[in-house]
Design an enzyme around this catalytic site. Structure first.
Site, PDB file in Angstrom:
ATOM      1  N   ASP A 143       0.810  -1.220   0.000  1.00  0.00           N
ATOM      2  CA  ASP A 143       0.000   0.000   0.000  1.00  0.00           C
ATOM      3  C   ASP A 143       0.842   1.270   0.000  1.00  0.00           C
ATOM      4  O   ASP A 143       0.330   2.349  -0.285  1.00  0.00           O
ATOM      5  CB  ASP A 143      -0.934   0.000   1.224  1.00  0.00           C
ATOM      6  CG  ASP A 143      -2.394   0.059   0.817  1.00  0.00           C
ATOM      7  OD1 ASP A 143      -2.685  -0.246  -0.359  1.00  0.00           O
ATOM      8  OD2 ASP A 143      -3.234   0.407   1.654  1.00  0.00           O
ATOM      9  N   ASP A 454     -12.582  -6.782   9.002  1.00  0.00           N
ATOM     10  CA  ASP A 454     -12.806  -8.191   9.274  1.00  0.00           C
ATOM     11  C   ASP A 454     -14.097  -8.416  10.054  1.00  0.00           C
ATOM     12  O   ASP A 454     -14.912  -9.281   9.698  1.00  0.00           O
ATOM     13  CB  ASP A 454     -11.611  -8.787  10.021  1.00  0.00           C
ATOM     14  CG  ASP A 454     -11.199  -7.945  11.228  1.00  0.00           C
ATOM     15  OD1 ASP A 454     -11.765  -6.853  11.416  1.00  0.00           O
ATOM     16  OD2 ASP A 454     -10.314  -8.388  11.985  1.00  0.00           O
TER      17      ASP A 454
END
Length: 746
Positions: A143, A454
């Site tokens: 990233d 998540d």
């Protein structure tokens, strides 16, 4: 005959179930008596009751604290309702040719906080999984868009071409080279001859060269990395294409290794880790389109190559496969010591709560170490689906839309050479504008609703009717790096708590958003986790300050020791302590100091991380601040490690994390000392000790449990002790609270 044998078994922990349910009934009865005691002065005045309210506002505040903590306890019983464990039989799987393909996603975001050598070890370990190499594809998501990470990935591939065949030839069970070569134990099966030793020495020298090259690359990286991390174009490279220093005579097939860096611009929200995972979903679909995906954090290496086959025991079972969305493995950390003062091992989470919810439709998605079905994230489509509707949901790429069709096989690799045209199209899928006007992150892929992608993604899948599985083999399948200092632990937990509370106070709150296809017990599990930060921080602040303020002003909130109602509070306290001791010592095999550490760090987190996380979520909801994601620091400091191994707290953290704890300690010291002096001089009158015994015990218990804070304030003089400036600031807060609180409440 063997084909008819089961691939997996589920075992209910019947004895633990009996203990849990019996305790829940008895503890709940005690709570009902507590409610009666607190409410009786308001509803039964003049009816012969002996209970009187000395001060209405403090009485109501401590009652609210007791009520909130009891509510949290009640919802948490869902985790204890039906604990189970599982056994798998990977030796009964179909032949390798019939196994489904797997894509591995390794995510890294900040090379300053995530050491590149550690990241590359994770990548290399993923390539050593015991799985057909032609069906294994590893994707590295960078990233930060760091050229250094790309160059290091190429070096890692170069080393892996020798390391992977070495592991397969000699049955090496530890695929992480750094751990293998630094371990004192031998992990090389039956091969102990001179040939193996020579090969091992040769591989160790190659690894030393690799680590030196990686460190050199990192040291020479562009100094403008911090700005490039937020503003760079997409980059996708198939690392397998690059030349290797040394080819094996008997060429061994290698998994596909792909480097992916999505485009990031300051004007576009990048949606943190969930955004990176969704880019990997799209890019991998055009290259391998494997039906199953293993998601790993960059510091969580594969410790046992058998995890893929263990997960496939559920996905290859026609009876369970259609309903299983993901198979979750626990997070275990290699650097966490037995005297785990920061509870970095998350023992209760992965040894008690997750086996408990596994007996109720399956555990939560836990950020890493899980095999997830691509269909669960993307849906299942056929050729006759409306193309325009698919583009509205998944974006304008025709090449990607083709991958959604059932059993689509991409033609990305031709004779070992990648298609440059498809690579350019894949870069479009990694652009920051591709998701505009689509349902990515809201209906498909990993969810963007909060920084805890998540938790909310798992909640969405369970709400749709998907189930999950929790596997906890004796040998840890994955090992990572846990937090071993107070500052990193506080930052990490504050981020987690902010994500949970942002769901709890939103339109997607589990209490109102679910259930569609969820059971009541599973809904309670999700609700308890979402509301846990709020309930715990509010109740713990109440217990840490209100009784002490009243003790300071000689106002009793608990019954006299001779009063039969005193037994209610005694039973609840002993019940809670006994149950937690049973779980930590008996169920998980911990020690008394393990229980002490968990109990203490829970109190510390409640007045710091839970409080700041809840506050951050509320401010985000009001639009005062924006959501942020700070990667956990994985860079080790020798001095901090030494203190951690000695069991000494390192208080070199932001004052915002230390000052609340010191303030609580100072208030409790003032209250307890003041009460003790009254007892000695008889200033409280007859019966003072009997009336105030409960509050004096509570203050003493808090002080004894948090002796480490007192030690850091007074006894220690090292650099990791609590600074005098923080102690002075906390003393000002304490005096202010005692004076203003006494005026307002008493």
């Amino acid at each position: 005959m063997e084909k008819s044998l089961p691939l997996h078994l589920l075992h209910a922990k019947n004895f633990t179930i009996i203990i849990n349910r019996s305790h829940a009934i008895l503890h709940f009865i005690a709570i009902l008596f507590l409610l009666h005691y607190r409410l009786s002065p308001f509803f039964f005045q003049g009816a012969g009751t002996s209970t009187t309210v000395p001060a209405t506002l403090p009485w109501l505040l401590i009652f609210a604290s007791e009520l909130l903590l009891s509510l949290s306890w009640l919802m948490s019983r869902s985790f204890h309702w039906r604990p189970v464990n599982r056994t798998v039989f990977p030796e009964r799987l179909p032949p390798d040719g019939e196994l489904p393909a797997i894509d591995v996603f390794v995510c890294t975001a900040d090379p300053n906080k995530e050491p590149t050598v550690e990241v590359m070890n994770t990548v290399i370990s993923a390539m050593t999984l015991d799985y057909p190499p032609e069906k294994l594809h590893v994707y590295v998501s960078d990233d930060a868009g760091s050229d250094a990470t790309l160059r290091c990935t190429k070096e890692a591939w170069n080393f892996a071409t020798c390391w992977v065949p070495f592991c397969r030839r000699y049955g090496i069970g530890t695929g992480c080279p750094d751990v293998y070569f630094s371990s004192s134990g031998d992990d090389h099966g039956e091969f102990k001859g001179s040939e193996f030793k020579a090969e091992r020495e040769k591989m160790e020298k190659k690894y030393e060269v690799l680590t030196q090259r990686l460190r050199t690359i990192v040291q020479d990286r562009d100094v403008a990395l911090s700005s490039n991390a937020r503003d760079h174009s997409s980059m996708i490279e198939v690392i397998n294409e690059y030349p290797r220093e040394e080819m094996q005579e008997d060429e061994v097939k290698m998994p596909l290794l792909v480097y992916v860096s999505r485009e990031k611009r300051p004007s576009h929200h990048h949606n943190f880790k969930a955004g990176a995972l969704n880019v990997l979903l799209r890019v991998s679909a055009t290259m391998s389109n494997s039906p199953y995906i293993l998601v790993l954090d960059c510091d969580m290496y594969c410790n046992d190559p058998a995890s893929a086959r263990q997960a496939m025991c559920y996905y290859c079972d026609p009876q369970t496969s259609p309903s299983i969305a993901f198979v979750q493995f626990p997070q275990t950390f290699w650097n966490v010591r037995e005297n785990d003062i920061y509870d970095g091992q998350l023992r209760s989470t992965f040894k008690i709560y997750w086996p408990g919810i596994d007996g109720v439709e399956g555990p939560f998605l836990s950020g890493t170490n899980y095999y997830i079905k691509r269909e669960a994230l993307m849906g299942n489509f056929r050729k006759q689906e409306d193309l325009r509707a698919l583009k509205r949901s998944f974006g304008p790429s025709n090449d990607f839309i083709k991958t959604l069709v059932e059993d689509h096989k991409p033609n990305f690799i031709n004779d070992g050479e990648s298609s440059r045209m498809l690579l350019e199209k894949a870069k479009v899928l990694a652009s920051c504008s591709y998701e505009n006007q689509t349902t990515w992150g809201s209906k498909v892929g990993f969810m963007y609703f909060c920084v805890l992608e998540d938790y909310f993604t798992g909640f969405t899948l369970h709400r749709k009717g998907w189930k999950s599985v929790y596997l906890d083999p004796k040998r840890p399948q994955f090992l990572g790096t846990g937090t071993t200092n107070f500052n990193d632990m506080s930052v990490q937990w504050t981020r987690w708590m902010s994500g949970l509370v942002s769901v709890a106070i939103s339109r997607c709150c589990p209490l109102i958003y679910g259930p569609v296809k969820m059971s009541l017990v599973q809904l309670m599990c999700y609700s308890e986790l979402a509301f846990q930060p709020l309930l715990h921080c509010l109740s713990l602040w109440g217990f840490a300050l209100i009784p002490q303020l009243c003790l300071f002003n000689a106002i009793h909130l608990y019954p006299k020791v001779s009063d039969p109602n005193f037994n209610i509070f005694l039973i609840i306290f002993v019940s809670a302590i006994s149950k937690s001791l049973y779980e930590i010592v008996v169920v998980t095999g911990g020690e008394l100091r393990t229980w002490r550490n968990e109990w203490r760090i829970w109190m510390m987190k409640s007045v710091t991380c839970y409080t700041y996380g809840s506050l951050d979520a509320v401010l985000n909801k009001l639009g005062v601040t924006e959501a942020s994601f700070l990667p956990t620091n994985k860079v080790t400091d020798d001095e901090q490690v030494m203190l951690y191994e000695k069991g000494v707290f390192d208080f070199r953290a932001a004052p915002m994390f230390v000052a609340p704890m010191v303030t609580v300690i100072l208030v409790n010291i003032a209250a307890f000392v003041g009460a003790f002096v009254r007892v000695l001089v008889g200033d409280g009158g007859d019966g003072y000790l009997e009336k105030m015994a409960g509050q004096m015990f509570l203050s003493l218990y808090i002080l004894v449990s948090n002796y480490a804070v007192i030690e850091g304030m007074v006894l220690r003089k090292d650099k990791a002790s609590i600074p005098l400036s923080v102690t002075f600031l906390s003393a000002v807060f304490s005096v202010f609270f005692l004076l203003i609180g006494s005026y307002v409440l008493c």
